[in-house]
Design a protein around this motif. Structure first.
Motif, PDB file in Angstrom:
ATOM      1  N   LEU A 165       0.833  -1.193   0.000  1.00 40.61           N
ATOM      2  CA  LEU A 165       0.000   0.000   0.000  1.00 40.61           C
ATOM      3  C   LEU A 165       0.876   1.254   0.000  1.00 40.61           C
ATOM      4  O   LEU A 165       0.615   2.209  -0.735  1.00 40.61           O
ATOM      5  N   VAL A 166       1.914   1.247   0.830  1.00 39.09           N
ATOM      6  CA  VAL A 166       2.816   2.401   0.890  1.00 39.09           C
ATOM      7  C   VAL A 166       3.536   2.570  -0.442  1.00 39.09           C
ATOM      8  O   VAL A 166       3.713   3.689  -0.931  1.00 39.09           O
ATOM      9  N   ARG A 167       3.926   1.462  -1.046  1.00 39.75           N
ATOM     10  CA  ARG A 167       4.612   1.521  -2.343  1.00 39.75           C
ATOM     11  C   ARG A 167       3.689   2.099  -3.421  1.00 39.75           C
ATOM     12  O   ARG A 167       4.110   2.939  -4.218  1.00 39.75           O
TER      13      ARG A 167
ATOM     14  N   ILE B 168      -6.322   4.613   3.712  1.00 48.10           N
ATOM     15  CA  ILE B 168      -5.554   5.500   4.578  1.00 48.10           C
ATOM     16  C   ILE B 168      -6.513   6.399   5.349  1.00 48.10           C
ATOM     17  O   ILE B 168      -7.240   7.200   4.770  1.00 48.10           O
ATOM     18  N   ARG B 169      -6.527   6.228   6.665  1.00 48.37           N
ATOM     19  CA  ARG B 169      -7.442   6.986   7.533  1.00 48.37           C
ATOM     20  C   ARG B 169      -6.800   8.267   8.058  1.00 48.37           C
ATOM     21  O   ARG B 169      -7.472   9.273   8.250  1.00 48.37           O
ATOM     22  N   ASN B 170      -5.491   8.216   8.313  1.00 43.80           N
ATOM     23  CA  ASN B 170      -4.768   9.390   8.797  1.00 43.80           C
ATOM     24  C   ASN B 170      -3.392   9.466   8.146  1.00 43.80           C
ATOM     25  O   ASN B 170      -2.762   8.432   7.886  1.00 43.80           O
TER      26      ASN B 170
ATOM     27  N   LEU C  17      -7.629   6.980  -0.157  1.00 42.84           N
ATOM     28  CA  LEU C  17      -7.944   7.691   1.080  1.00 42.84           C
ATOM     29  C   LEU C  17      -9.333   7.332   1.595  1.00 42.84           C
ATOM     30  O   LEU C  17     -10.281   7.231   0.831  1.00 42.84           O
ATOM     31  N   ASP C  18      -9.426   7.160   2.901  1.00 37.91           N
ATOM     32  CA  ASP C  18     -10.713   6.921   3.539  1.00 37.91           C
ATOM     33  C   ASP C  18     -11.575   8.182   3.440  1.00 37.91           C
ATOM     34  O   ASP C  18     -11.061   9.299   3.371  1.00 37.91           O
ATOM     35  N   SER C  19     -12.891   8.018   3.451  1.00 40.92           N
ATOM     36  CA  SER C  19     -13.789   9.176   3.342  1.00 40.92           C
ATOM     37  C   SER C  19     -13.641  10.116   4.538  1.00 40.92           C
ATOM     38  O   SER C  19     -13.992  11.298   4.451  1.00 40.92           O
ATOM     39  N   LYS C  20     -13.105   9.596   5.653  1.00 42.09           N
ATOM     40  CA  LYS C  20     -12.903  10.418   6.852  1.00 42.09           C
ATOM     41  C   LYS C  20     -11.432  10.776   7.045  1.00 42.09           C
ATOM     42  O   LYS C  20     -10.988  11.047   8.178  1.00 42.09           O
ATOM     43  N   ILE C  21     -10.672  10.807   5.971  1.00 39.94           N
ATOM     44  CA  ILE C  21      -9.246  11.078   6.044  1.00 39.94           C
ATOM     45  C   ILE C  21      -8.952  12.385   6.781  1.00 39.94           C
ATOM     46  O   ILE C  21      -9.643  13.387   6.609  1.00 39.94           O
TER      47      ILE C  21
END
Length: 287
Positions: free
Chosen positions: A171-173, A270-272, A191-195
């Protein structure tokens, strides 16, 4: 004394770092504790682990009290110092198996010093409530209440595991590739909808004063000044490294590393995003 140092320095460093969120302060605490140990009568060291942990806890509490006042005057958002392993000669290279995730360290900032001590000792280091009660001089019942209160403040349910979802290297790559290629659609899809993106510049370098929300706003920030400041001869200088036991990104300019980006993932999205830019927190990375 050297034997005690070799046996417990790793544990004490992990305890101090998770209580303070600072690598340099944690190392100073461990060194100070062992210096003071020379004046401790041997009869008090029948249980060296408990005694040393109590010394570290008390010293960290003193530091936390002054740190809380400094945080009130801190410009913008405050983030913990990233824990890397670039310097094998320091205590940073200790085993991270019982280390809280970086996202969890961020949540610890919501707690009082005592709540933080109980949470770290119990959830990260696996101490039982009887041991914790002795260390902080409170009853076991009180310690259980402090843990429950801490979890509530951190929005962590009573039975919810405290270890965050592992960030996959793939995922990071993929995130790195999309950044380098300028593929904003790919970034937004990850990105998550609540990023929420948080940057810590400490008032010393450009950074967002407040957290950035929504996928579009986060993507614009990433492809704006952050990416532009990482270009050398038109080539983005971004690479994958390892911080707090997980893959993360480092951004470079011609002057060296200027940002460490740590990802928190939920449901493979990705949440944060935590961007540490304060030069004081990047000194150990060889800038």
């Amino acid at each position: 004394m050297q034997e005690l140092y070799n046996q417990y320095k790793g544990l004490l460093f992990k305890l101090a770092y998770q209580l303070l969120g600072s690598v340099s302060d944690a190392e100073d605490v461990v060194h100070d504790v062992f210096l003071k140990l020379y004046d401790v009568p041997l009869e008090k060291l029948t249980e060296p682990k408990a005694y040393l942990c109590k010394m570290v806890t008390n010293r960290c509490r003193d530091i936390q009290k002054s740190a809380l006042k400094k945080r009130e005057q801190y410009f913008g958002e405050w983030l913990p110092e990233p824990l890397g392993s670039l310097d094998a000669d320091t205590m940073e290279s200790v085993d991270l198996d019982d280390q809280l995730s970086y996202a969890m360290l961020v949540l610890l900032e919501r707690l009082t010093p005592t709540e933080r001590v109980v949470f770290v000792l119990r959830e990260a280091l696996g101490f039982d409530f009887k041991e914790i009660a002795v260390l902080i001089e409170k009853s076991e019942v009180n310690c259980r209440k402090l843990l429950s209160r801490a979890r509530s403040k951190m929005d962590v349910a009573p039975e919810e595991p405290i270890h965050a979802e592992a960030v996959k290297h793939e995922l990071v790559r993929d995130f790195l590739t999309a950044l380098k290629q300028g593929n904003s659609n790919q970034i937004i899809s990850m990105l998550d909808s609540k990023i929420v993106l948080v940057t810590d510049g400490g008032g010393k370098v450009p950074a967002a004063v407040y957290p950035i929300k929504t996928r579009d706003h986060v993507a614009r920030f990433l492809f704006g000044g952050l990416l532009k400041s990482s270009m050398i001869e038109g080539i983005p200088q971004i690479a994958i490294s390892q911080f707090n036991g997980q893959p993360a990104l480092i951004f470079r300019s011609s002057e060296g590393i200027h940002t460490v980006c740590i990802l928190h993932v939920e449901g493979n999205l990705i949440r944060n995003l935590y961007l540490v830019r304060n030069p004081d927190k990047l000194k150990r990375l060889g800038i």
